[in-house]
Design an enzyme around this catalytic site. Structure first.
Site, PDB file in Angstrom:
ATOM      1  N   LYS A 116       0.803  -1.075  -0.555  1.00 30.62           N
ATOM      2  CA  LYS A 116       0.213   0.488  -0.298  1.00 30.62           C
ATOM      3  C   LYS A 116       0.490   1.232  -0.354  1.00 30.62           C
ATOM      4  O   LYS A 116       0.556   2.782  -0.317  1.00 30.62           O
ATOM      5  CB  LYS A 116      -0.985  -0.261   1.488  1.00 30.62           C
ATOM      6  N   GLU A 200      -2.453   7.184   7.385  1.00 35.64           N
ATOM      7  CA  GLU A 200      -3.014   7.793   6.214  1.00 35.64           C
ATOM      8  C   GLU A 200      -3.849   9.214   7.395  1.00 35.64           C
ATOM      9  O   GLU A 200      -4.585   8.755   8.593  1.00 35.64           O
ATOM     10  CB  GLU A 200      -3.660   7.620   5.469  1.00 35.64           C
ATOM     11  N   ARG A 293      -7.644  -7.488  -9.883  1.00 34.20           N
ATOM     12  CA  ARG A 293      -8.792  -8.553 -10.202  1.00 34.20           C
ATOM     13  C   ARG A 293      -9.619  -8.259 -10.179  1.00 34.20           C
ATOM     14  O   ARG A 293      -9.824  -7.064 -10.236  1.00 34.20           O
ATOM     15  CB  ARG A 293      -8.625  -9.896  -8.168  1.00 34.20           C
TER      16      ARG A 293
END
Length: 445
Positions: A116, A200, A293
């Site tokens: 990430k 974050e 995906r």
């Protein structure tokens, strides 16, 4: 077109992929655990191979057993579905090194987006908006405290290798951060084998909006509209709809353009999803992650665009052009998906069991992608998802009306299930207004 396809998954997604494969004349091969031998997807495949016991590590995540099944059945390609091995870059590389076709993005793209922090940095470099946060892992609590002081509280504490809403916590002050850091780090090490933690900016009121992308065989990256995914419990989605009631034409233009840039930054091929957080107060959006995906919620995109995303995946993997004109995409009406899980409708705790009654709703604009049938047992070994109830209407009002009727008509008994929650949600004024955010479920509960 690919001639034979091994589906390296189970339940509703395996059944859904097999359905498209058989429509296209592609020989469909299922793999299954001992616990899943009686599920519909096994019987509907042209061939099925047992790859191990119930434990996913010994069956659906057992790369050697799955590759052995592909060799023994003469499979030409492998579709991983979602979950399990779908975002495992090493498995993708091994599949291709074995001379098989991987129905998904390249291993390098999977790897780049799997971390990430790396993904955030790549997106920022590509001009995709990212929220304030760390550009490298917080090595210890002291580093996390220093980073939070710069970002400003509250902060989201996240496992860098996580996904699917797992490995996350919110800290409103330094004391909470110290606790959450230790919890997330320990969870990440246990679940992902990587204890890296990022921080974050946390938005107390935010919407979760994502964009379906499709990287074509010729190198172009398309954005196939957005999906609203803000109805969540424990950071995991329960309801999705498309188009998002929060997205204006101007915002949509910016959102889709950013998603295309995200895909182009990693030379993306096949289906994927760029997930974003949307601040409804300002109209700002920020990159959250890219899922490399097919998503659980892909049917709402299929219904509003009139395409079969699994077919498009197979075509990209085979080097073929799409079935549609990329320059003439249209949106038709409104679609909503409800995830029917084997869990109680109040606390959303798992409630597996044997299905005594299973009668799916039918009618205009109603679709059910299910993994089970009457007499099957929902075991505790896998995700609680039993079926996806998807409705389509000329507009959001009609779609909601069809969803209400379909929920009422779905006759299900045996395992605990969350259909009563959906009946409540579909009458809730906040949801009906379209002006809701990721905390809507907590307000209902």
């Amino acid at each position: 077109m690919i001639e034979s396809l091994l589906v390296a998954n189970r339940g509703e997604i395996a059944r859904r992929i097999i359905r498209t494969a058989r429509r296209l004349g592609v020989r469909a091969i299922a793999v299954h655990s001992e616990a899943d031998a009686d599920l519909p997807f096994v019987g509907e495949a042209d061939e099925a191979v047992c790859v191990g016991p119930a434990n996913p590590a010994q069956s659906y995540r057992n790369t050697e057993a799955i590759l052995a099944a592909a060799r023994s059945t003469g499979a030409q390609a492998i579709h991983p579905g979602y979950g399990f091995l779908s975002e495992n870059a090493e498995f993708a590389r091994t599949v291709e090194a074995s001379g098989l076709i991987w129905v998904g993005p390249g291993a390098d793209a999977i790897s780049a987006m799997g971390d990430k922090i790396n993904a955030r940095n790549l997106m920022a470099a590509a001009g995709v908006p990212v929220a304030a946060g760390t550009t490298e892992p917080a090595a210890d609590v002291a580093a996390a405290v220093a980073a939070a002081a710069e970002i400003g509280y509250p902060v989201m504490v996240k496992a860098a290798a996580g996904g699917g809403g797992m490995g996350m916590g919110v800290a409103v002050d330094e004391a909470a951060l110290r606790t959450e850091y230790d919890k997330v780090r320990a969870f990440a090490e246990r679940m992902f084998g990587d204890g890296s933690v990022l921080l974050e900016r946390y938005f107390p009121r935010v919407r979760h909006v994502e964009v379906q992308i499709l990287g074509l065989a010729d190198g172009r990256v398309l954005a196939l509209g957005e999906r609203e995914c803000s109805v969540q419990r424990r950071n995991q989605k329960l309801v999705e709809e498309s188009p998002s009631p929060a997205v204006s034409p101007e915002l949509r233009s910016r959102l889709l353009a950013a998603a295309v840039r995200a895909g182009e930054a990693v030379d993306y091929r096949n289906a994927g999803t760029v997930e974003c957080l949307l601040d409804p107060a300002t109209g700002e959006f920020f990159f959250l992650e890219m899922n490399t995906r097919l998503q659980v919620e892909h049917p709402v995109t299929e219904l509003v665009h009139g395409i079969d995303l699994v077919e498009e995946q197979l075509r990209v993997a085979a080097g073929l052009p799409p079935t549609f004109d990329p320059d003439a995409l249209t949106v038709r009406g409104h679609a909503i998906e409800l995830r029917v899980n084997a869990e109680d409708p109040k606390r959303f705790l798992p409630g597996p069991g044997t299905i005594r009654t299973w009668v799916e709703p039918t009618g205009e604009g109603v679709r059910v992608d299910s993994g089970y049938a009457e007499g099957n047992t929902v075991t505790p070994f896998y995700d609680s998802l039993m079926a996806k109830l998807i409705v389509h209407g000329q507009d959001r009002t009609e779609a909601i009306a069809r969803a209400r009727a379909a929920v009422a008509a779905f006759d299900l008994s045996g395992p605990k299930h969350n259909l009563p929650f959906f009946a409540e949600l579909l009458e809730d004024q906040e949801f009906l207004s379209g002006d809701y955010d990721t905390s809507i479920v907590s307000r209902l509960r």
